[in-house]
Design an enzyme around this catalytic site. Structure first.
Site, PDB file in Angstrom:
ATOM      1  N   CYS A  24       4.999   4.845  18.083  1.00 36.82           N
ATOM      2  CA  CYS A  24       6.038   3.816  18.184  1.00 36.82           C
ATOM      3  C   CYS A  24       7.134   4.352  19.104  1.00 36.82           C
ATOM      4  O   CYS A  24       7.121   5.532  19.490  1.00 36.82           O
ATOM      5  CB  CYS A  24       6.620   3.545  16.798  1.00 36.82           C
ATOM      6  N   GLU A 138      13.206  10.470   4.951  1.00 37.31           N
ATOM      7  CA  GLU A 138      14.032   9.338   5.411  1.00 37.31           C
ATOM      8  C   GLU A 138      14.914   8.836   4.270  1.00 37.31           C
ATOM      9  O   GLU A 138      16.106   8.558   4.456  1.00 37.31           O
ATOM     10  CB  GLU A 138      13.146   8.202   5.941  1.00 37.31           C
ATOM     11  N   SER A 234       2.398  11.391   6.238  1.00 35.35           N
ATOM     12  CA  SER A 234       2.924  10.274   7.029  1.00 35.35           C
ATOM     13  C   SER A 234       2.870   8.990   6.204  1.00 35.35           C
ATOM     14  O   SER A 234       1.792   8.454   5.937  1.00 35.35           O
ATOM     15  CB  SER A 234       2.101  10.118   8.310  1.00 35.35           C
ATOM     16  N   SER A 235       4.036   8.526   5.803  1.00 41.93           N
ATOM     17  CA  SER A 235       4.108   7.343   4.938  1.00 41.93           C
ATOM     18  C   SER A 235       3.439   6.142   5.602  1.00 41.93           C
ATOM     19  O   SER A 235       2.592   5.469   5.004  1.00 41.93           O
ATOM     20  CB  SER A 235       5.570   7.030   4.629  1.00 41.93           C
ATOM     21  N   SER A 279       2.986   7.971  14.209  1.00 49.07           N
ATOM     22  CA  SER A 279       3.276   9.319  14.705  1.00 49.07           C
ATOM     23  C   SER A 279       2.059   9.983  15.338  1.00 49.07           C
ATOM     24  O   SER A 279       2.048  11.194  15.549  1.00 49.07           O
ATOM     25  CB  SER A 279       3.793  10.181  13.542  1.00 49.07           C
TER      26      SER A 279
HETATM   27  O1  10E Z   1       6.251   9.414   6.953  1.00 46.10           O
HETATM   28  P1  10E Z   1       6.705   8.418   7.983  1.00 46.10           P
HETATM   29  O2  10E Z   1       5.772   7.304   8.182  1.00 46.10           O
HETATM   30  O3  10E Z   1       8.090   7.958   7.678  1.00 46.10           O
HETATM   31  O4  10E Z   1       6.878   9.217   9.351  1.00 46.10           O
HETATM   32  P2  10E Z   1       5.958   9.498  10.617  1.00 46.10           P
HETATM   33  O5  10E Z   1       6.581  10.672  11.282  1.00 46.10           O
HETATM   34  O6  10E Z   1       4.535   9.592  10.266  1.00 46.10           O
HETATM   35  O7  10E Z   1       6.117   8.208  11.542  1.00 46.10           O
HETATM   36  C1  10E Z   1       7.307   7.916  12.209  1.00 46.10           C
HETATM   37  C2  10E Z   1       8.276   7.314  11.292  1.00 46.10           C
HETATM   38  C3  10E Z   1       9.543   7.716  11.142  1.00 46.10           C
HETATM   39  C4  10E Z   1      10.208   8.716  11.990  1.00 46.10           C
HETATM   40  C5  10E Z   1      10.389   7.116  10.070  1.00 46.10           C
HETATM   41  N1  10E Z   1      10.875   5.869  10.420  1.00 46.10           N
HETATM   42 FE1  SF4 Z   2      11.498   4.121  14.340  1.00 42.12          FE
HETATM   43 FE2  SF4 Z   2      10.139   4.970  12.279  1.00 42.12          FE
HETATM   44 FE3  SF4 Z   2       9.815   2.505  13.094  1.00 42.12          FE
HETATM   45 FE4  SF4 Z   2       8.884   4.455  14.555  1.00 42.12          FE
HETATM   46  S1  SF4 Z   2       8.191   3.938  12.519  1.00 42.12           S
HETATM   47  S2  SF4 Z   2      10.078   2.693  15.313  1.00 42.12           S
HETATM   48  S3  SF4 Z   2      10.365   6.041  14.195  1.00 42.12           S
HETATM   49  S4  SF4 Z   2      11.682   3.359  12.283  1.00 42.12           S
END
Ligand code: 10E
Ligand code: SF4
Length: 330
Positions: A24, A138, A234-235, A279
């Site tokens: 993203c 977060e 990763s949520s 991510s």
């Molecule tokens: O565990 P998440 O999904 O929050 O994080 P991620 O690093 O896997 O994906 C990006 C999401 C972020 C930075 C939180 N909005």
């Molecule tokens: Fe931002 Fe997290 Fe959404 Fe990616 S997943 S756009 S880092 S809020």
């Protein structure tokens, strides 16, 4: 490489590839931030927590000279530390200041938006019901903006536990990477207890999280197996597995690398769905497609539900510099 084909093949082995998937705008920005910090300041660059929750990204940056720490107290006085994309509480910023650390903030602007909402409702003396997962970075950062006003609502039981002072001054906000459907269930439960509860001024679950869920939902019912590339912590990636199963996929697994696919998962499987969390560098998805093609899944059809064009400016601390505009860990 497997053939990319839009034609629908009746029966037989095929792959449905979700779009959007993967990086993203907030993740791309955060990874570029660390790369630029290395480029400008040289190693070591410290990063508080994982810059994003992806093993490959973290391992790659570590090889280039990044030192990941759990807390700013582990960074030597005067050192350079990047705050991860998931955001930090004001207490973390203060600690970094007190230790004379140089900081670069890679918090995603869409997470910062939720922090600002917390501040605004806290200023107006609201009780804030923050829907999110206990222990997630977060959520720790967001609730740390106004701990005395925020109560975390993770499970259905939490809805029963929360206490409010004034039924006309309650609002719900959320973590950005939740399941859209599960969050709305939690909101319905909250609304049953607190009929006057206010909605967030705009959606807190971000465009990337919801778009990836819509895409996986669109193909799940046709899939015998959905493989989600993403890391365990990763949520948003974990949510894609749950959403796939809820939307009718017969089986679904989260994997960091193609090498983690258990061949037994493929027994009797014709249609494999493939997607990845926000991510996840797309190179890992390409490696999975390659792995599948070697086992007969040569026909890949992309299922597109949205075209994303969002990008974010780099953190203020790096904006004057020209150079890298796309992260190289992709
Ligand atoms: O565990 P998440 O999904 O929050 O994080 P991620 O690093 O896997 O994906 C990006 C999401 C972020 C930075 C939180 N909005
Ligand atoms: Fe931002 Fe997290 Fe959404 Fe990616 S997943 S756009 S880092 S809020």
């Amino acid at each position: 490489m497997p053939a990319y084909d839009d034609a629908h093949v009746a029966g037989g082995k095929r792959v449905l590839l979700a779009k959007p998937r993967g990086y993203c705008a907030g993740v791309d920005r955060a990874v570029i931030t660390v790369e630029k910090a290395l480029e400008i300041h040289g190693a070591p660059v410290y990063v508080r927590k994982e810059i994003v929750h992806n093993r490959h990204v973290v391992d790659t940056l570590r090889e280039r000279g990044v030192i990941f720490v759990d807390e700013t107290s582990e960074v030597p006085e005067g050192g350079l530390v990047v705050f991860s994309a998931h955001g930090v509480s004001p207490a973390v910023r203060t600690e970094a200041e007190e230790r004379n650390l140089r900081t670069i903030d890679a918090t995603c602007p869409l997470v910062t938006k939720v922090h600002k909402e917390v501040n605004r409702f806290a200023r107006d003396d609201y009780d804030i019901m923050l829907i999110g997962h206990e222990g997630h970075e977060e959520v720790e950062g967001t609730s740390g903006e106004a701990p005395e006003h925020v109560q975390l609502v993770d499970t259905e039981e939490d809805v029963e536990k929360v206490q409010i002072r004034d039924p006309s001054k309650v609002v719900w906000l959320s973590q950005t990477t939740l399941s859209v459907d599960e969050t709305m269930e939690r909101v319905d439960q909250l609304r049953e207890r607190f009929p006057e509860i206010s909605d967030p001024p705009s959606d807190d679950i971000c465009y990337a999280t919801s778009n990836r869920q819509v895409a996986v939902k669109a193909m799940a019912a046709e899939c015998d197996l959905v493989l989600v590339v993403g890391s365990r912590n990763s949520s948003n990636s974990q949510r894609l597995v749950e959403v796939a199963l809820q939307a009718g996929a017969r089986d679904s697994h989260l994997i960091d690398y193609a090498s983690e696919v258990d061949e037994a998962w493929l027994d009797g499987v014709e249609t494999v769905g493939v997607t990845s969390g926000a991510s996840v560098p797309d190179v890992l998805v390409m490696e999975l497609l390659e792995w599948l093609s070697e086992r007969g899944w040569l026909d890949v059809q992309e299922v597109t539900t949205a075209n994303e064009k969002i990008s974010f400016a780099l953190p203020r601390e790096l904006r004057s510099d020209s150079g890298t505009t796309r992260s190289s860990v992709r």
